[in-house]
Design an enzyme around this catalytic site. Sequence first.
Site, PDB file in Angstrom:
ATOM      1  N   TYR A 144     -16.508 -26.934  26.329  1.00  0.00           N
ATOM      2  CA  TYR A 144     -16.218 -25.501  26.195  1.00  0.00           C
ATOM      3  C   TYR A 144     -15.095 -25.322  25.191  1.00  0.00           C
ATOM      4  O   TYR A 144     -14.075 -26.007  25.268  1.00  0.00           O
ATOM      5  CB  TYR A 144     -15.795 -24.936  27.552  1.00  0.00           C
ATOM      6  CG  TYR A 144     -15.481 -23.448  27.537  1.00  0.00           C
ATOM      7  CD1 TYR A 144     -16.491 -22.503  27.336  1.00  0.00           C
ATOM      8  CD2 TYR A 144     -14.178 -22.988  27.732  1.00  0.00           C
ATOM      9  CE1 TYR A 144     -16.211 -21.147  27.340  1.00  0.00           C
ATOM     10  CE2 TYR A 144     -13.894 -21.624  27.735  1.00  0.00           C
ATOM     11  CZ  TYR A 144     -14.909 -20.706  27.544  1.00  0.00           C
ATOM     12  OH  TYR A 144     -14.627 -19.370  27.544  1.00  0.00           O
ATOM     13  N   ASP A 239     -10.171 -30.332  20.508  1.00  0.00           N
ATOM     14  CA  ASP A 239      -9.806 -29.155  21.291  1.00  0.00           C
ATOM     15  C   ASP A 239      -8.921 -29.645  22.433  1.00  0.00           C
ATOM     16  O   ASP A 239      -9.420 -30.155  23.444  1.00  0.00           O
ATOM     17  CB  ASP A 239     -11.072 -28.467  21.808  1.00  0.00           C
ATOM     18  CG  ASP A 239     -10.756 -27.265  22.689  1.00  0.00           C
ATOM     19  OD1 ASP A 239      -9.564 -27.080  23.033  1.00  0.00           O
ATOM     20  OD2 ASP A 239     -11.686 -26.535  23.045  1.00  0.00           O
ATOM     21  N   LYS A 267      -3.315 -22.616  26.885  1.00  0.00           N
ATOM     22  CA  LYS A 267      -2.850 -22.964  28.227  1.00  0.00           C
ATOM     23  C   LYS A 267      -1.358 -23.384  28.257  1.00  0.00           C
ATOM     24  O   LYS A 267      -0.507 -22.511  28.121  1.00  0.00           O
ATOM     25  CB  LYS A 267      -3.798 -23.983  28.850  1.00  0.00           C
ATOM     26  CG  LYS A 267      -5.230 -23.361  28.900  1.00  0.00           C
ATOM     27  CD  LYS A 267      -6.258 -24.073  29.703  1.00  0.00           C
ATOM     28  CE  LYS A 267      -7.484 -23.196  29.883  1.00  0.00           C
ATOM     29  NZ  LYS A 267      -8.691 -23.572  29.174  1.00  0.00           N
TER      30      LYS A 267
HETATM   31  C1  LIG Z   1      -9.690 -22.757  28.314  1.00  0.00           C
HETATM   32  C2  LIG Z   1     -10.280 -23.453  27.171  1.00  0.00           C
HETATM   33  C3  LIG Z   1     -10.553 -22.785  25.962  1.00  0.00           C
HETATM   34  C4  LIG Z   1     -10.441 -21.301  25.812  1.00  0.00           C
HETATM   35  O1  LIG Z   1      -9.146 -20.830  25.972  1.00  0.00           O
HETATM   36  P1  LIG Z   1      -8.921 -19.304  26.390  1.00  0.00           P
HETATM   37  O2  LIG Z   1      -7.449 -19.139  26.330  1.00  0.00           O
HETATM   38  O3  LIG Z   1      -9.523 -19.140  27.737  1.00  0.00           O
HETATM   39  O4  LIG Z   1      -9.631 -18.469  25.366  1.00  0.00           O
HETATM   40  C5  LIG Z   1     -10.963 -23.540  24.886  1.00  0.00           C
HETATM   41  N1  LIG Z   1     -11.125 -24.873  24.982  1.00  0.00           N
HETATM   42  C6  LIG Z   1     -10.882 -25.530  26.115  1.00  0.00           C
HETATM   43  C7  LIG Z   1     -11.042 -27.019  26.160  1.00  0.00           C
HETATM   44  C8  LIG Z   1     -10.486 -24.844  27.249  1.00  0.00           C
HETATM   45  O5  LIG Z   1     -10.300 -25.505  28.387  1.00  0.00           O
END
Ligand SMILES: *Cc1c(COP(=O)(O)O)cnc(C)c1O
Length: 429
Positions: A144, A239, A267
């Site tokens: 994701y 990511d 985060k």
């Molecule tokens: C949470 C998450 C996102 C998206 O971040 P948001 O602040 O919710 O838009 C992207 N990549 C990873 C791996 C994530 O866990």
Amino acid sequence: MIYKRSSALFDEAKKYIPGGVNSPVRAFNAVGGDPIFVKKAKGAYLYDEDGNQLIDYISSWGPMILGHAHQAVVDALVDKTKHGTSFGIPTELETKIAKLAVEMVPGIDKIRFVNSGTEACMSAVRLARGYTKKDKIIKFAGCYHGHSDSFLIQAGSGGATFGEPNSPGVTKGTAKDTLLAHYNDLDSVKTLIEENKGEIACIIIEPVAGNMGCILPKEGFLEGLRQICNEHSILLVFDEVMTGFRLAPGGVQERLGVHADIVTFGKVIGGGLPVGAFAGKAEIMNHLAPDGPVYQAGTLSGNPLAMAAGYAMLTELNSHREIFESLDKKTEKLHIGMKKVLDDAGIVHQINRIGSMISIHFCENPVTDFKSAAHGNNEKFKTYFHGMLERGVYMPPSAFESYFLNDALSYEDIDHTIKSLSEFVHELK
Ligand SMILES: *Cc1c(COP(=O)(O)O)cnc(C)c1O
């Protein structure tokens, strides 16, 4: 425990907010029942609208790595708030947090701040395309990267549990530029590169995956991706929205020793405020506007409150590096304790763990990619989730999510968690 007021609040919310929530996983669709509504939180605990105290294993999906309402973060926010909450003009604090992030994370020279992890990944891919002058990207099933169009192709997490890998609204034109590989499978990547020679701008990956449960890269997998990218002039994008400043001060790059060309954050970097960021070598980052042609902007980007919370958070983590070891130990204790309870009761399961990320899948085979994660028994997961919630332990309400431990958790909290599982483990037969 009673969740009466939460249920009433959920009914009211559903009248005015689609599904009653502002992000789908919160609605408990994967586990059934009504979500709890939080009133406040402190340290390792959530306090809900019915007066229950719950041990929190999601930590706001990662940001609250030091526990809720951590003093240093709260103090920084209270102080900043008094002096204006947004300017749209540069502030010194933006440079201070950028400098600290560049010091903590290996291999990056410059960092651009945005408002969410979604924005960070979306912008990172645009930058990769602008820099390489190529259009296609490779992503992995079950990874994701936020909800921007290019990524909603087998995106794990929310999308996975709702069985809707390709969201309506994502055009065929966009989808055709996203190629899908399989996690821990280098051959699947090589095949795509063969079939799309000279067309691929970047490979984007969660270097430790957290959106199909917690899934670790097999030995040599990330190294293999690095080598493939070097050979074909493809940028490697890590990511690290979940893993950055969590698995080590410098994230997966530091912990596993493989370096990416562009890294995205979210985060933890915002200390609980809406922040994302993407970073890389100056040569790549200088392609961004206003120095370069790749456009990217944000009215609230670098917002003073967001930067204050993030700076306080990173400063705490950087100056108390023992926190990472402490988190690892607590997570290991949870792992050993839960495994023993499940093994003693003869419950077939898999536990994956690295650092302060851990997840349980109720299945026989090792969970190494999206397909094996999907073999987990969701009925058992539901029983497990509600059994824990009944005993005051808040686990992620989906088997496709990792837990995020925070350092406010005590060993007594972890003992309580293990004991809670043992009280209803027979129901998982
Ligand atoms: C949470 C998450 C996102 C998206 O971040 P948001 O602040 O919710 O838009 C992207 N990549 C990873 C791996 C994530 O866990």
